[in-house]
Design an enzyme around this catalytic site. Structure first.
Site, short mmCIF file in Angstrom:
data_model
loop_
_atom_site.label_atom_id
_atom_site.label_comp_id
_atom_site.label_asym_id
_atom_site.label_seq_id
_atom_site.Cartn_x
_atom_site.Cartn_y
_atom_site.Cartn_z
N LYS A 158 7.67 1.22 1.25
CA LYS A 158 8.30 0.38 0.20
C LYS A 158 9.64 0.95 -0.24
CE LYS A 158 4.91 0.61 -2.77
NZ LYS A 158 4.02 1.41 -1.94
N LYS A 197 4.91 8.49 -8.71
CA LYS A 197 5.45 9.45 -7.73
C LYS A 197 6.96 9.63 -7.89
CE LYS A 197 4.53 8.68 -3.33
NZ LYS A 197 4.50 7.26 -3.47
N LYS A 209 0.84 -1.20 0.00
CA LYS A 209 0.00 0.00 0.00
C LYS A 209 0.88 1.26 0.00
CE LYS A 209 -3.30 1.97 3.22
NZ LYS A 209 -3.71 2.90 2.19
N ASP A 224 -1.60 0.04 -4.25
CA ASP A 224 -2.95 0.47 -3.86
C ASP A 224 -3.97 0.12 -4.91
OD1 ASP A 224 -1.10 2.60 -2.48
OD2 ASP A 224 -3.00 2.58 -1.41
#
Ligand code: SF4
Length: 288
Positions: A14, A40, A9, A133
């Site tokens: 991570k 991102k 998630k 996600d």
């Protein structure tokens, strides 16, 4: 070559786990490439002194704008030397509001493959840091196309992290190829209630047909390194936290397990599993 994917998630840690693992593998003399698979684009930030490197997709877009194609891209444009000699790549994503992020990640991976990036650098370990996600065909592409072989689910003691991990396990079940690609285990990233989290994640891992590989302890040292844009292994190499990442790296290298997972089918069953562990701790007078 080991092709390790860390799924989980958003916000679960991570990138921190992937970057410190990369450094731990480097300490062992392995050639390592870390590939951030998230629009991102901040997976490798702590390996590059807090700097955001150009992404594969924006490099491709630049070339297309100049009327060229993918063949104008060279490895030097998209692979950057990070701390300790870790090679850093960020897939990037499509322009906001346009296109499929997962497909973009796959395009980036395909460019790396076409440029023979892994062979050129004699890569021993590739770590893919993949957003988990969105449970969709897009972010499952690295598994479907045979890039990610050993899939690890990164979880904390929060219910929603298990929910996301269980959904990823459903995707992995569909795409596993026995003996080749599969679920390799669960990794815990503790939020501060390590005993509860260890028990919870062991039970969860068992429920989905795998095992808990290791738990990274909660620590202000790790958080401080994130803020400073450094890995723990660079910033505090003699700390217990650095040793925790070294231990995780050792466990991953030793782990040959790849299973077709058996995800929990109904969310109610997952909630029951979660509540049973909570109740156990409440009965023991602990408060997770
Ligand atoms: S497949 Fe996934 S990544 Fe692609 S657009 Fe749909 S939700 Fe987004």
């Amino acid at each position: 070559m080991r092709q390790i994917a860390i799924y989980g998630k958003g916000g679960i840690g991570k990138s921190t786990v992937a970057s410190n693992l990369s450094m731990a593998f480097r300490e062992r003399g392995l050639e390592v490439m870390q590939v951030g698979c998230d629009p991102k684009r901040d997976s490798t930030r702590t390996l590059t002194g807090g700097r955001m490197i150009p992404t594969v997709l924006e490099t491709l877009r630049d070339q297309l704008r100049l009327g060229r194609d993918q063949s104008a891209i060279s490895l030097e444009d998209i692979v950057f030397a990070g701390e300790g000699g870790v090679r850093c790549v960020e897939s990037g994503g499509p322009e906001p509001g346009v296109g499929c992020a997962g497909r973009g990640v796959l395009t980036a991976l395909q460019i790396l493959k076409d440029l023979k990036a892994f062979d050129t650098y004699g890569t021993d370990v590739v770590i893919y840091d993949i957003l988990g996600d969105v449970v969709c065909g897009g972010f499952a592409q690295p598994i479907r196309e045979g890039f990610a072989r050993e899939i690890y689910l990164l979880c904390s003691g929060a219910f929603m992290s298990l929910y996301a991990a269980n959904n990823i396990a459903k995707g992995v079940r569909r795409l596993s190829r026995r003996g080749e690609t599969g679920l390799a285990g669960v990794i815990g990233n503790s939020g501060g209630q390590e005993e509860f989290e260890r028990d919870l994640l062991s039970q969860f891992a068992q429920a989905i047909g795998t095992s808990l590989i290791d738990v990274i302890p909660f620590s202000p040292v790790i958080r401080a390194c994130e803020v400073k844009g450094r890995t723990v292994l660079q910033h505090s190499p003699n700390s217990p936290e650095a040793d925790a990442f070294r231990h995780l790296a050792e466990m991953l290298l030793a782990n040959q397990s790849r299973v077709i997972p058996t995800p929990v089918e109904e969310v109610e069953d997952l909630e029951r599993l979660y509540r049973s562990r909570l109740d156990l701790y409440a009965a023991a007078g602990e408060s997770p």
